[in-house]
Write an enzyme that holds these catalytic residues in place. Sequence first.
Site: not given
Ligand code: UT7
Length: 330
Positions: A114, A257, A287
């Site tokens: 990125c 970004h 993204n």
């Molecule tokens: O260019 C760099 C590339 N990457 C990034 O920028 C990503 C950076 N990270 C993020 O943007 C965030 O961490 C995410 C958007 C990927 C995830 O958000 P979060 O608030 O960190 O959520 P999490 O990973 O802690 O997940 C929370 C819950 C989980 O369920 P449990 O374990 O709490 O039951 C996930 O399984 O949300 C669940 N989950 C979803 N639920 C509905 C994960 N993806 C989804 C989804 N829809 N698409």
Amino acid sequence: MNTSCIIRGMGHCVPDSVLTNADFERMVETNDEWIVSRTGIRERHVALNGETCVDLCHGASVAALEKAGMTAEELTHVIVATFSPDAVIPSAACMLSHRLGISGRMSMDVSAACSGFLYALETARALIALHPQARVLVAACDIVSSRVDYTDRGTCILFGDGAGAVVLTADAPGLSGGRVLDVLVASDGAVGDLLTVKGGGSGTPYKLGDTIRRDFFVEMNGREVYKHAVRAMSSVCEELLTRHGLTKDDVDVLIPHQANLRIVEAVGKRLDIPESKVFTNLQKYGNTSAASVPLALSEAVAEGFVKPGHLVLLGTFGGGFTWGSALVKF
Ligand code: UT7
């Protein structure tokens, strides 16, 4: 030696097809409310009609050349920032040069995920310092959809495809555009395993007949990436401002970004730059990896969010890890 350079023109290009959050509701266990509240993303353009990295780079480059009032023939160097080129060989830059109808130039790809655009911008600055007559095309593009597992709800909802391009020359009195005051880029391979696309590389090769494994796609620890992204982007932006004796009050527009609205807001807060000065377009593109910053910059200028006289602070973060910032005066 003339070390300052100016963006003479910029352009962007995205595929026609759009995937909305409602589309993802039909593909994986997710919903619009979750996606919007956790990421801010509502839709993304995806290369469903077979558009490639070089196709989008070409579209963005033609637009940038037109804005610069230059022809492809006038270019001396072509750089493409991407992790998803059309092929491993030839490079996207060689293919782009050919598509633009030029040959005999240095053409090369830069791989910094990125952060690719700012890495390529820094490379272009070095080339212009070495060759003051250089006219450098920098295109940044990713077809992230080619490396996204559309059964993995944790990653597939985040990404889109797109390209942004800029044409750079040495600065000179009377030229208009964005003066690149400075670029600061960095990396740390120690935490590289938190965000990877490994499959098909020489470390995890595929043999004829192998079935594609998960490692072929983007794999990441979202929470850890999130924390590193906020910290690295804010501190590199601060470092660049300090290096120039500037403060947050000197910044007219911040373009971080476009990964996640919460990351963008957190960076703005840490830098104490008001929301009204922060440009975002991730809501409609997701993204787009290397394209994210130039796509946002190009739109911000086209929409008049960035105006003549504005000081723009760019920030980036990506796999590697890689990160960086740049100051551009319009
Ligand atoms: O260019 C760099 C590339 N990457 C990034 O920028 C990503 C950076 N990270 C993020 O943007 C965030 O961490 C995410 C958007 C990927 C995830 O958000 P979060 O608030 O960190 O959520 P999490 O990973 O802690 O997940 C929370 C819950 C989980 O369920 P449990 O374990 O709490 O039951 C996930 O399984 O949300 C669940 N989950 C979803 N639920 C509905 C994960 N993806 C989804 C989804 N829809 N698409």
